[in-house]
Every structure is written in C-alpha cells, then in structure tokens.
Scaffold this active site. Structure first.
Site, PDB file in Angstrom:
ATOM      1  N   TYR A 247     -38.672 -14.059  11.586  1.00 29.57           N
ATOM      2  CA  TYR A 247     -37.233 -14.279  11.792  1.00 29.57           C
ATOM      3  C   TYR A 247     -36.955 -15.714  12.197  1.00 29.57           C
ATOM      4  CZ  TYR A 247     -37.967 -13.989  16.889  1.00 29.57           C
ATOM      5  OH  TYR A 247     -38.377 -14.216  18.187  1.00 29.57           O
ATOM      6  N   CYS A 248     -35.731 -16.148  11.896  1.00 30.00           N
ATOM      7  CA  CYS A 248     -35.214 -17.437  12.345  1.00 30.00           C
ATOM      8  C   CYS A 248     -33.881 -17.180  13.039  1.00 30.00           C
ATOM      9  CB  CYS A 248     -35.111 -18.435  11.188  1.00 30.00           C
ATOM     10  SG  CYS A 248     -34.078 -17.891   9.807  1.00 30.00           S
ATOM     11  N   TRP A 249     -32.980 -18.141  13.017  1.00 30.24           N
ATOM     12  CA  TRP A 249     -31.725 -17.969  13.759  1.00 30.24           C
ATOM     13  C   TRP A 249     -30.847 -16.879  13.173  1.00 30.24           C
ATOM     14  CZ3 TRP A 249     -28.801 -17.803  17.676  1.00 30.24           C
ATOM     15  CH2 TRP A 249     -27.407 -17.878  17.581  1.00 30.24           C
TER      16      TRP A 249
ATOM     17  N   SER B 267     -36.877 -18.503   7.745  1.00 32.71           N
ATOM     18  CA  SER B 267     -37.688 -17.286   7.663  1.00 32.71           C
ATOM     19  C   SER B 267     -37.897 -16.854   6.214  1.00 32.71           C
ATOM     20  CB  SER B 267     -37.028 -16.156   8.463  1.00 32.71           C
ATOM     21  OG  SER B 267     -35.707 -15.906   8.023  1.00 32.71           O
TER      22      SER B 267
ATOM     23  N   TYR C 229     -32.470 -13.804  14.612  1.00 29.19           N
ATOM     24  CA  TYR C 229     -32.326 -13.662  16.062  1.00 29.19           C
ATOM     25  C   TYR C 229     -30.887 -13.320  16.439  1.00 29.19           C
ATOM     26  CZ  TYR C 229     -31.521 -14.849  20.901  1.00 29.19           C
ATOM     27  OH  TYR C 229     -31.112 -14.796  22.206  1.00 29.19           O
TER      28      TYR C 229
END
Length: 369
Positions: free
Chosen positions: A103-105, A111, A132
């Site tokens: 995952y990323c933001w 991601s 996130y």
C-alpha cells in the site's frame, strides 16, 4: 530466443484487496516515505519506500516548479532503482507463494508499480484499495462507532498501587488485557514519560488501539486500567471511555509503604536526575504554589525521596485520584479487591491467578455503550 527474459507467470486475477480483508495478509509492505510511515502505518507493516523523504520532496518540487512530465520522469527513475533494491534484498529469499499486501497513500502509482513488478516475477502481491487513506478512514469509523460488546474489568487504584504490574501478571496468565498505557508508551501521570521512548502520534496510537480491540474475544473478560481522557499527550477515544466507565471494577489495594517503594522503582530515572524531576514539578506551581514546589525541589536535590514521594501522594495524586474515580468510574465502590502484599513478581503472579479464579463465578455484565 537468446537475450530474452524467460516467460512470465500466467495472468493473475485482480490483485487488489479492501481494508476488510486485512486479516488475510500476514505481510504488509508500506511503500510510502519513511516520514509518512513514522506518522502511522498498518500494524505489522514493514517500510520499503518507493521514494525516500528527500526523493519525494525532490519530485514534488519538480511537479510544482517545472512540470508534471519532468516530475514523473525523475520519479520513475528513482522508483525503479528503489524497487530493484527491494527485490534484491527484502524479497530475495521469498518463495513463489509469497503474497504480501502492498500500500501507499491512496492506492496509486507507488503501490501499483511495486505490485506490478512483483507480479511479473511471479509473486502474488496484492494492492490495498484506497491505500493508507482508506485504512485511516476504517480506523476512525471503528473508534467512533459503538464499541463491540466487551466484558470489561477496569483495574482501578491510586497512583503507585501496582495496577500496571497486575495487568502484566494477568497477561502472563493468559487473561485478556488491553494495555492502554503500553500502547501510549506513557504511565499516564505528570511524571509518566518513559525515558528514551517517546509517545507515538495520535494516529499511530489509534491504529494500535483499533488492532488491539479487534483481537479481543468478547466471550472472555478483558482487563483494562482505569484511565482519564488523556494519557500523556494522547487522547483515548470517547466510545472506549464510555464502555470503561460503565464496566465492573477490580480495585487494587496496596499499603502506602509499598506504594512509595514501587514508585521509586518505576521512576528510578528521576532519582538519578533530580533536576529533571524538579523541572517537571514546576508544572504543579499553579496547583500547589511556589513555596511548596520549592520545598519539593529541594527534597529531590537532597535525595530525600521517601518523604517527597509520600507528600506527592498525600497532597497531589491521592486527592486527584479520589475526585477522578468518583466522577468517572461509579462502579468502583462495588469493586472486588485485589490486595498487594509484596512487590516481587511471584506475589503479583499469585494475585493475578486469584483475580482470574474469582472471575469464574462473577456477576457478569457485557458492556455495550
């Protein structure tokens, strides 16, 4: 053909998962920058940034000052190097069945790029839908919603009575414990900072709390220490406080001499740094006046800790506790009593076993605020 890559893996199904599927992933990879990761992250996640702090700032500056195209070009080159390093180090010994959640933001390019590369190699990496940001919304919603029915037992008692030690002993017996001060990394009082262990941010505390609540069995008692709204700089969610304040209590009774000895043991760092203790006591000037605080600081500087601790209990902590427990935990008057007779580990172990044994035939009430 010579010089070509070997055939890739067969086509994969949609490699995305929602927040409600987190439990299915034993490994979670956070590809955001270290600064983003430090603020908060999924419990158990490892940080393998696609762009580190400086690289992210550089790409952001290019985007704002030059062009999106230039930012993407530089960002892609940096990301490619970092993803290659990830494959060569973290993923080097992973088996073909490896299935990390990445995952990323917000479930975007960072991601997606990692999942694509890992998938092309043959691993079944999965991207967290919404990243996130979706996880954070999930945590907030969980903590703001009515708490799932839990059979709470609030361990109460004045400062220095050994509540935290009893919780630790209860956990060692296999009892369910929700250790709020452990999650907050703070002992919950003016002097409660842990040396060399700063508190997490509010978001990180809430993530850890949400994860801990989700692991509890509602069919078994859950022991939790009585707390105020704030633990250090952190705030306990209102829904949890409501449930705690409606719950049954276990009162820890400890002789005053043992309380003084326990506080000297647990706050030993102040005994070796009386100046730091004195500076912290300055916060109490509005409550007790300058003359009293000067006397307490002088006692600390002279090493007169037994009378100092006794005065702090008698004049500050015990009156404060009496007002707070009466206002916030009305069922403390009917609490079962756990009496501390010694500070050694064996005594707390025996006390914990006694508390658990007495819970087998209690008047139970599931708390659902």
């Amino acid at each position: 053909m010579s010089g070509m890559l070997p055939p890739g893996p067969p086509p994969r199904p949609d490699a995305r998962a929602g927040v409600h599927e987190l439990h299915a992933f034993g490994e979670r990879i956070d590809v955001r920058s270290p600064a983003e990761f430090a603020e908060d992250h999924l419990p158990g996640a490892v940080n393998l940034p696609v762009l580190d702090n400086a690289e992210r700032a550089r790409v952001g500056a290019l985007y704002a000052q030059v062009s999106a195209f230039e930012a993407r070009k530089v960002g892609a080159a940096l990301a490619a190097r970092n993803i290659a390093r990830m494959v060569e180090t973290h993923a080097r010994d992973k088996t073909p069945t490896w299935r990390p959640l990445v995952y990323c933001w917000r479930g975007g390019q960072r991601s997606r790029a990692v999942v694509h590369v890992l998938g092309e190699i043959g691993w079944r990496a999965v991207q967290l839908s919404g990243g996130y940001r979706a996880y954070r919304r999930h945590v907030v919603a969980k903590l703001e919603a009515p708490l799932a029915p839990l059979d709470l037992r609030v361990v109460c008692g004045p400062t220095g009575s050994g509540k935290s030690r009893l919780l630790g002993a209860l956990a060692a017996t296999g009892a369910q414990v929700l250790d709020l001060e452990g999650l907050a990394r703070h002992r919950g009082s003016l002097l409660g900072d842990l040396p060399d262990d700063p508190q997490p941010g509010q978001k990180a505390f809430e993530s850890a709390l949400c994860d801990a609540l989700g692991s509890l069995d509602p069919q078994r008692p859950v022991f939790v220490e009585s707390e105020s709204k704030r633990i250090g700089v952190l705030q306990v969610p209102d829904r949890l406080l409501e449930a705690m304040r409606a719950a049954q209590c276990v009162r820890v009774d400890t002789p005053r001499a043992l309380r003084v000895a326990l506080l000297k043991s647990e706050y030993g760092h102040f005994l070796t740094d009386p100046q730091a203790l004195g500076e912290r006591l300055e916060h109490l000037v509005p409550v007790h006046g300058r003359k009293t605080i000067v006397a307490w600081r002088d006692a600390a500087a002279a090493g007169d800790f037994d009378p100092l601790v006794g005065e702090l209990l008698d004049r500050h902590y015990d009156p404060l506790y009496a007002r707070s427990i009466e206002r916030n935990f009305p069922r403390h008057a009917d609490a079962r009593v756990a009496t501390v007779t010694s500070l050694d580990a064996a005594a707390f172990d025996a006390l914990a076993h006694d508390v658990v044994a007495r819970e087998r035939t209690p008047e139970t009430a599931v708390v659902t605020p």
